[in-house]
Scaffold this motif. Sequence first.
Motif, PDB file in Angstrom:
ATOM      1  N   VAL A 194      -1.289  -0.646  17.050  1.00 51.07           N
ATOM      2  CA  VAL A 194      -1.198  -0.356  15.615  1.00 51.07           C
ATOM      3  C   VAL A 194      -2.527  -0.675  14.939  1.00 51.07           C
ATOM      4  O   VAL A 194      -3.026   0.096  14.114  1.00 51.07           O
ATOM      5  CB  VAL A 194      -0.051  -1.154  14.972  1.00 51.07           C
ATOM      6  CG1 VAL A 194      -0.186  -1.161  13.443  1.00 51.07           C
ATOM      7  CG2 VAL A 194       1.285  -0.561  15.366  1.00 51.07           C
ATOM      8  N   GLY A 195      -3.109  -1.814  15.307  1.00 45.14           N
ATOM      9  CA  GLY A 195      -4.398  -2.189  14.733  1.00 45.14           C
ATOM     10  C   GLY A 195      -5.466  -1.158  15.036  1.00 45.14           C
ATOM     11  O   GLY A 195      -6.290  -0.825  14.168  1.00 45.14           O
TER      12      GLY A 195
ATOM     13  N   ALA B 120      -4.954   2.060  15.628  1.00 43.22           N
ATOM     14  CA  ALA B 120      -4.649   3.264  14.861  1.00 43.22           C
ATOM     15  C   ALA B 120      -5.057   3.100  13.398  1.00 43.22           C
ATOM     16  O   ALA B 120      -5.585   4.026  12.777  1.00 43.22           O
ATOM     17  CB  ALA B 120      -3.156   3.583  14.956  1.00 43.22           C
ATOM     18  N   ILE B 121      -4.830   1.905  12.846  1.00 40.78           N
ATOM     19  CA  ILE B 121      -5.231   1.633  11.474  1.00 40.78           C
ATOM     20  C   ILE B 121      -6.746   1.691  11.341  1.00 40.78           C
ATOM     21  O   ILE B 121      -7.290   2.237  10.372  1.00 40.78           O
ATOM     22  CB  ILE B 121      -4.680   0.271  11.012  1.00 40.78           C
ATOM     23  CG1 ILE B 121      -3.160   0.349  10.854  1.00 40.78           C
ATOM     24  CG2 ILE B 121      -5.331  -0.181   9.702  1.00 40.78           C
ATOM     25  CD1 ILE B 121      -2.488  -0.974  10.561  1.00 40.78           C
ATOM     26  N   GLY B 122      -7.451   1.145  12.355  1.00 41.41           N
ATOM     27  CA  GLY B 122      -8.909   1.195  12.338  1.00 41.41           C
ATOM     28  C   GLY B 122      -9.454   2.601  12.420  1.00 41.41           C
ATOM     29  O   GLY B 122     -10.583   2.865  12.004  1.00 41.41           O
ATOM     30  N   ALA B 123      -8.646   3.537  12.969  1.00 45.40           N
ATOM     31  CA  ALA B 123      -9.088   4.930  13.105  1.00 45.40           C
ATOM     32  C   ALA B 123      -8.663   5.782  11.914  1.00 45.40           C
ATOM     33  O   ALA B 123      -8.873   7.003  11.930  1.00 45.40           O
ATOM     34  CB  ALA B 123      -8.507   5.519  14.388  1.00 45.40           C
ATOM     35  N   ASN B 124      -8.093   5.174  10.880  1.00 47.28           N
ATOM     36  CA  ASN B 124      -7.651   5.912   9.702  1.00 47.28           C
ATOM     37  C   ASN B 124      -8.802   6.754   9.135  1.00 47.28           C
ATOM     38  O   ASN B 124      -9.833   6.214   8.745  1.00 47.28           O
ATOM     39  CB  ASN B 124      -7.157   4.913   8.645  1.00 47.28           C
ATOM     40  CG  ASN B 124      -6.857   5.573   7.308  1.00 47.28           C
ATOM     41  OD1 ASN B 124      -6.575   6.763   7.239  1.00 47.28           O
ATOM     42  ND2 ASN B 124      -6.926   4.783   6.240  1.00 47.28           N
ATOM     43  N   PRO B 125      -8.625   8.088   9.059  1.00 45.88           N
ATOM     44  CA  PRO B 125      -9.717   8.944   8.580  1.00 45.88           C
ATOM     45  C   PRO B 125      -9.730   9.153   7.070  1.00 45.88           C
ATOM     46  O   PRO B 125     -10.624   9.819   6.550  1.00 45.88           O
ATOM     47  CB  PRO B 125      -9.427  10.268   9.292  1.00 45.88           C
ATOM     48  CG  PRO B 125      -7.932  10.300   9.368  1.00 45.88           C
ATOM     49  CD  PRO B 125      -7.482   8.872   9.541  1.00 45.88           C
TER      50      PRO B 125
ATOM     51  N   ALA C 278       4.295  -2.217  13.265  1.00 46.65           N
ATOM     52  CA  ALA C 278       4.776  -1.917  14.616  1.00 46.65           C
ATOM     53  C   ALA C 278       6.300  -1.812  14.628  1.00 46.65           C
ATOM     54  O   ALA C 278       6.871  -0.932  15.289  1.00 46.65           O
ATOM     55  CB  ALA C 278       4.298  -2.985  15.598  1.00 46.65           C
ATOM     56  N   GLN C 279       6.956  -2.684  13.889  1.00 44.60           N
ATOM     57  CA  GLN C 279       8.412  -2.633  13.822  1.00 44.60           C
ATOM     58  C   GLN C 279       8.886  -1.376  13.103  1.00 44.60           C
ATOM     59  O   GLN C 279       9.887  -0.760  13.488  1.00 44.60           O
ATOM     60  CB  GLN C 279       8.938  -3.877  13.126  1.00 44.60           C
ATOM     61  CG  GLN C 279       8.794  -5.146  13.954  1.00 44.60           C
ATOM     62  CD  GLN C 279       9.287  -6.374  13.229  1.00 44.60           C
ATOM     63  OE1 GLN C 279       9.602  -6.310  12.046  1.00 44.60           O
ATOM     64  NE2 GLN C 279       9.354  -7.490  13.930  1.00 44.60           N
ATOM     65  N   LYS C 280       8.173  -0.991  12.057  1.00 39.41           N
ATOM     66  CA  LYS C 280       8.574   0.181  11.285  1.00 39.41           C
ATOM     67  C   LYS C 280       8.561   1.445  12.125  1.00 39.41           C
ATOM     68  O   LYS C 280       9.348   2.370  11.886  1.00 39.41           O
ATOM     69  CB  LYS C 280       7.649   0.355  10.076  1.00 39.41           C
ATOM     70  CG  LYS C 280       7.903  -0.609   8.936  1.00 39.41           C
ATOM     71  CD  LYS C 280       6.918  -0.359   7.813  1.00 39.41           C
ATOM     72  CE  LYS C 280       7.143  -1.318   6.655  1.00 39.41           C
ATOM     73  NZ  LYS C 280       8.420  -1.101   5.972  1.00 39.41           N
TER      74      LYS C 280
END
Length: 284
Positions: free
Chosen positions: A232-233, A235-240, A220-222
């Motif tokens: 962020v979590g 979005a990471i869970g939706a990583n295709p 999130a900081q990046k």
Amino acid sequence: MKTQEQLNYERIAEAIDYIKLNFKLQPNLDEVAAKINLSPFHFQRLFTDWAGVSPKKFLQYLSIEHAKAMLKEKSATLFDTAYETGLSGTGRLHDLFVNIEGMTPAEYRNGGAALSINYSFAESPFGDIIVASTSKGICFIAFADDKEIALGELKNQFPNADYHQFADVIHQNAMFIFRKDWSQLSDIKLHLKGTDFQLKVWDALLKIPVGGLNTYASIAQKINSPQASRAVGSAIGANPVSFLIPCHRVIRSSGETGQYHWGSTRKAAIIGWEACLIKNQASF
């Protein structure tokens, strides 16, 4: 019929499950081998062939205290990348990605209409996978414990695309990722369907070096959204694109590995496998 590699991974996964549940007790070789019905000698040899290190070393890489120690090494950057040794040259995997090209608004809205997608199934050290690509790059990779379900997930991503079961050059190049010598990898391009926020998160994941770990807060900081850890979590869970976009390198701030779309045992196996790879490379 399952291949010998698949059967070996299933045995290793069962051992990792046992180690994860009992790591505080530091189970010995005989105890873990007995749980998967192998002799200690056979288990030691099988595990070392698969991971490149002994079960005892692998246990160290998977322990929560090890993960915490890795994170604390970079405490000045608030749980930023912990293990920065990486590999030289093309071994730093994120350097191989020229760009992430997002779908056009029309492609996004129309579910991939007018897109031609090639897909194929392949073996990896962590089970079967499905890989798919457009003419612009990889658009989908997932572990395929059930091939019909995996293909269904791909088609849900792009319901209006034209599909062809064909392993093209893009697929073949991407599969080098699972080899311990990554010198054969060429530039890999990604053609993804996602929101601007998701694309930023996925780009940040590509910058985590092999063997490194980040937390959701550090990601999130990046991306300059320090209050967006929960988003962020998601979005990471939706990583295709599993493994290539290394969402497995993001763990909880407590040091626990956390959940993973393709199973927490598989996530632990990948983290340990990469840690072993870095350790072995550093010794040469």
